[in-house]
Write an enzyme that holds these catalytic residues in place. Sequence first.
Site: not given
Length: 230
Positions: A40, A102, A128, A133
């Site tokens: 964020t 990735y 995390y 994502r």
Amino acid sequence: ACTALITPFTNGKVNYSMLEKLLQRQMDAGIGTIALCGTTGESPTLSDEEKLSILRHAKEYCGNGCMILAGTGSNSTRHAMTLSMAAEEAGADGLLVVSPYYNKATADGLYRHYQTIAASVHIPVIIYNVPGRTGVDIPVSVYQKLSQIPNIAGVKEASTDITKIGRILSSCEETFAVWSGNDDMTVPVISLGGSGVISVSSNVLPEKMQAMTQAALAGKFRSAAAMQLE
């Protein structure tokens, strides 16, 4: 509740006066921990210099008013380690380290990534996991091994798999905390033994997120559930 704070910008530069107002807003609402430079907070587009400057400014402004987590994750282990050490030196109370994106690391690769970062610092590290994502979902078996490392405090679990969250809580060390990474799963996660939420909504609703989280942690699930639904 912990707030994953936005990073305010004006004309392409960090707006530090607005950052102070946002930090004060959170502290006034009773938020005890603030995560800087996370998703964020636009971590992918912040330079390391900006991240460390934001951290130093926030620590100086907040003092002992709240704890500060620094987002120091990277898909390069060396980069994440270097930034984590710099954040510790800059005064971070803990680190929020996103899984390597990735690369699609193996289970052993994920373990070694976090093991190496944790060994480089002396402050708590929060994993995390946000598979939507990063393209990788950290397996429970990796959490089991990582939970044995003393300064790995737990995980911000931003998957939507409540069964997996239950497995993490039942199979890891008792000292390994699980924080919801999705606002809409806060109360369900706490009901299984989770420690709270690292929240986006609390940027605009800090009092309500704090009240909901505290109610759930106190076992007042009827009122907590009503707030969750609201």
